[in-house]
Design a protein around this motif. Structure first.
Motif, short mmCIF file in Angstrom:
data_model
loop_
_atom_site.label_atom_id
_atom_site.label_comp_id
_atom_site.label_asym_id
_atom_site.label_seq_id
_atom_site.Cartn_x
_atom_site.Cartn_y
_atom_site.Cartn_z
N TYR A 149 0.79 -1.14 -0.03
CA TYR A 149 0.03 0.10 -0.01
C TYR A 149 1.20 1.17 -0.04
CZ TYR A 149 -3.60 3.24 1.16
OH TYR A 149 -4.56 4.51 1.60
N THR A 150 1.85 1.24 0.93
CA THR A 150 2.73 2.42 0.91
C THR A 150 3.45 2.83 -0.49
OG1 THR A 150 3.02 1.96 3.23
CG2 THR A 150 4.83 3.22 2.25
N ILE A 151 4.00 1.63 -1.06
CA ILE A 151 4.80 1.90 -2.42
C ILE A 151 3.68 2.27 -3.34
CG2 ILE A 151 5.93 0.80 -4.22
CD1 ILE A 151 7.28 -1.12 -2.28
N GLY A 191 15.88 13.04 -15.05
CA GLY A 191 15.13 11.85 -16.24
C GLY A 191 16.04 10.98 -16.66
N LYS A 192 17.24 10.78 -15.67
CA LYS A 192 18.09 9.57 -15.93
C LYS A 192 17.28 8.14 -15.36
CE LYS A 192 22.31 12.07 -15.44
NZ LYS A 192 23.60 11.83 -14.87
N LYS A 193 17.72 7.07 -15.77
CA LYS A 193 17.03 5.94 -15.57
C LYS A 193 17.72 5.39 -14.11
CE LYS A 193 16.26 1.00 -16.59
NZ LYS A 193 16.52 0.12 -17.87
N ALA A 194 16.76 5.44 -13.14
CA ALA A 194 17.21 5.02 -12.06
C ALA A 194 17.51 3.47 -11.46
CB ALA A 194 16.18 5.62 -10.76
N VAL A 210 18.92 7.04 -0.89
CA VAL A 210 17.28 7.27 -1.49
C VAL A 210 17.42 9.01 -2.13
CG1 VAL A 210 15.54 8.18 -0.29
CG2 VAL A 210 16.54 6.17 0.41
N TYR A 211 18.38 9.94 -1.51
CA TYR A 211 18.48 11.16 -2.04
C TYR A 211 18.99 11.28 -3.54
CZ TYR A 211 20.30 15.80 -2.80
OH TYR A 211 20.39 16.97 -3.38
N ALA A 212 19.96 10.38 -3.87
CA ALA A 212 20.84 10.33 -4.99
C ALA A 212 19.71 9.63 -5.93
CB ALA A 212 21.99 9.71 -4.94
N ARG A 213 19.07 8.68 -5.92
CA ARG A 213 18.11 7.91 -6.64
C ARG A 213 16.88 8.74 -6.98
NH1 ARG A 213 17.40 3.42 -4.17
NH2 ARG A 213 18.51 2.29 -5.36
N GLY A 214 16.52 9.62 -5.96
CA GLY A 214 15.52 10.72 -6.26
C GLY A 214 16.10 11.90 -7.13
N ALA A 266 10.60 5.36 -2.81
CA ALA A 266 11.64 6.33 -1.97
C ALA A 266 11.18 6.63 -0.62
CB ALA A 266 11.89 7.68 -2.91
N VAL A 267 9.79 7.08 -0.63
CA VAL A 267 9.22 7.10 0.78
C VAL A 267 9.13 5.91 1.57
CG1 VAL A 267 7.05 7.82 1.99
CG2 VAL A 267 7.86 9.20 -0.01
N PHE A 268 9.02 4.84 0.87
CA PHE A 268 8.84 3.59 1.83
C PHE A 268 10.36 3.24 2.19
CE2 PHE A 268 10.22 -1.01 0.87
CZ PHE A 268 9.42 -1.55 2.16
N THR A 269 11.35 3.37 1.54
CA THR A 269 12.58 3.13 1.84
C THR A 269 13.12 4.10 3.25
OG1 THR A 269 13.27 2.64 -0.32
CG2 THR A 269 15.10 3.16 1.12
N ILE A 270 12.69 5.14 3.07
CA ILE A 270 13.01 6.20 4.24
C ILE A 270 12.33 5.69 5.49
CG2 ILE A 270 12.67 8.55 5.25
CD1 ILE A 270 13.06 9.69 2.41
#
Length: 432
Positions: A357-359, A419-422, A409-413, A365-369
């Motif tokens: 549900y969270t994801i 616009g890069k593929k995370a 998490v910050y770097a992936r965001g 990203a929010v879920f990982t935090i």
């Protein structure tokens, strides 16, 4: 050379002396209770299903059963061995995460609070109960020390049965995509998941819970290695940097940890080997599940398929060892254990639903935090309830680990914004 390596293995399998010269509480009664022996027995039980299943799959493929088969067993064989290719008209697309214009900021904040509280309560309770079940005695009185629950595989079975029931009801009540993956492919993820869970529970007999939590946080490193081997992925420089920071933080914690109190198991070579096994098996599970999602299945379908084979493996192995009845008798002798084991399974299953549900609502990203903060709270809670000691340097190591996780998490965001593929986020299915 061979004799020296054998001596290392034997020493690791024996109940070693812990940090600060402590002897672990409740050592194994005989060599048949050593974790290494039980691991081999469990693996042999799983192999009694996997090996015949492998030959059956190969037989049906060689016979081209999909083209020549018929009769009552044909649908079952087709679903298990070949799968079903979903037609375009039958596909149910997985609903993307959307935010409607009617949704107010207050409502979004309340939903986020609900998700955060649900995840924290589920997994913090799960962690406390896990340590209680595996490290404390049941039925202790003034004249009797009580007895400990030692069969980690029975505990894995209880978790998987309830998760299977929850996933089954979710599949029935909620519309799902037409299933297309061959069922046998779930067995590989199930096998590695059962082994990783067994290693996780077994490790608590030898290491403290904070050490185990940090080991879970450091599994980013083997996940990256497995990603290169299994999925041929490439990684950015910042990912290698954060992996290195995690390694440094974990090393600071392990090398600076003081002696554990007598009521807690101390870090041993056996515990480190079991944690390494947990990380390796769990990393394979995540990458194999990522590959299975290519069949356009939902997370609940994945949860059902993995838990179905997990139940099959663990029930079969327990029956072959005659341990299923003994585990049931232990529950009968100690109602407190039965309540703890049931609540442990409920928290695991509910935690899975909160993950989905969270994801779905707020993204990975929010879920990982939230889960990173949960790990920090779990260490703090374990130290308060069970008296684990953490030195200043060890605390700094913990801070380095969680800072590196938040940096990821910050770097992936930032990559996503540019616009890069995370890099794909690790599969959220079956985390415990």
């Amino acid at each position: 050379m061979d004799a020296r390596w054998w001596a290392v293995v034997v020493m690791a399998a024996l109940p070693a002396v812990g940090a600060g010269g402590e002897t672990p509480v409740a050592p194994p009664e005989s060599w048949t209770q050593l974790w290494f022996f039980r691991f081999l027995v469990n693996a042999a039980g799983y192999a009694s299903f996997m090996v015949p299943g492998y030959f059956l799959v190969q037989y049906f493929r060689r016979k081209n059963y999909l083209e020549t088969g018929r009769g009552l067993c044909f649908p079952l064989v087709k679903a298990c061995v070949f799968g079903n290719e979903p037609k375009a008209s039958e596909e149910v697309p997985l609903a993307p995460r959307t935010e409607t214009s009617e949704t107010t900021p207050l409502w979004q904040a309340l939903k986020l609070l609900f998700c955060a509280v649900g995840l924290q309560v589920s997994y913090l309770t799960w962690g406390v109960l896990q340590e209680r079940v595996m490290t404390r005695s049941y039925g202790a009185t003034a004249v009797s020390p009580g007895e400990r629950f030692t069969d980690s595989q029975f505990l894995v079975l209880m978790n998987r049965v309830l998760a299977l029931i929850v996933a089954g009801f979710s599949c029935i009540l909620c519309k799902q995509p037409r299933h297309g993956a061959p069922m046998y492919r779930y067995s590989f993820a199930s096998l590695s998941n059962v082994l990783s869970s067994w290693c996780q529970y077994e490790a608590l007999k030898f290491v403290s819970f904070p050490t185990q939590v940090l080991a879970k946080a450091s599994k980013v490193i083997p996940v990256m290695l497995m990603g290169k081997l299994v999925s041929r992925r490439s990684y950015e420089h910042w990912e290698y940097l954060t992996a290195g920071l995690i390694s440094i933080g974990v090393s600071m914690f392990l090398l600076s940890s003081g002696p554990e109190p007598r009521s807690s198991p101390a870090t041993t070579l056996s515990g480190l080997i079991l944690l390494a096994g947990y990380i390796a098996f769990d990393s394979f599970t995540s990458n194999w599940q990522d590959a299975l999602f290519a069949y356009k299945m939902s997370s609940v379908q994945m949860m059902f398929g993995v838990n179905f084979f997990s139940c099959l493996f663990t029930v079969g192995s327990l029956l072959e060892q005659g341990a299923l009845l003994e585990g049931t008798r232990f529950m009968g002798r100690h109602s407190e254990f039965a309540a703890h084991a049931l609540l442990l399974s409920v928290c695991s299953a509910c935690g899975q639903l909160f993950i989905f549900y969270t994801i779905g609502q707020f993204g990975a990203a929010v879920f990982t935090i939230i889960m990173t903060l949960r790990q920090a709270f779990a260490i703090l809670l374990s130290c308060l309830l069970y008296g684990h000691t953490v030195t200043v340097v060890g605390g700094m190591g913990v801070a380095v680990v969680f800072a590196a996780l938040l940096l990821r998490v910050y770097a992936r965001g930032r990559l996503k914004q540019r616009g890069k593929k995370a890099v794909p986020v690790e599969s959220p299915v079956q985390k415990v």
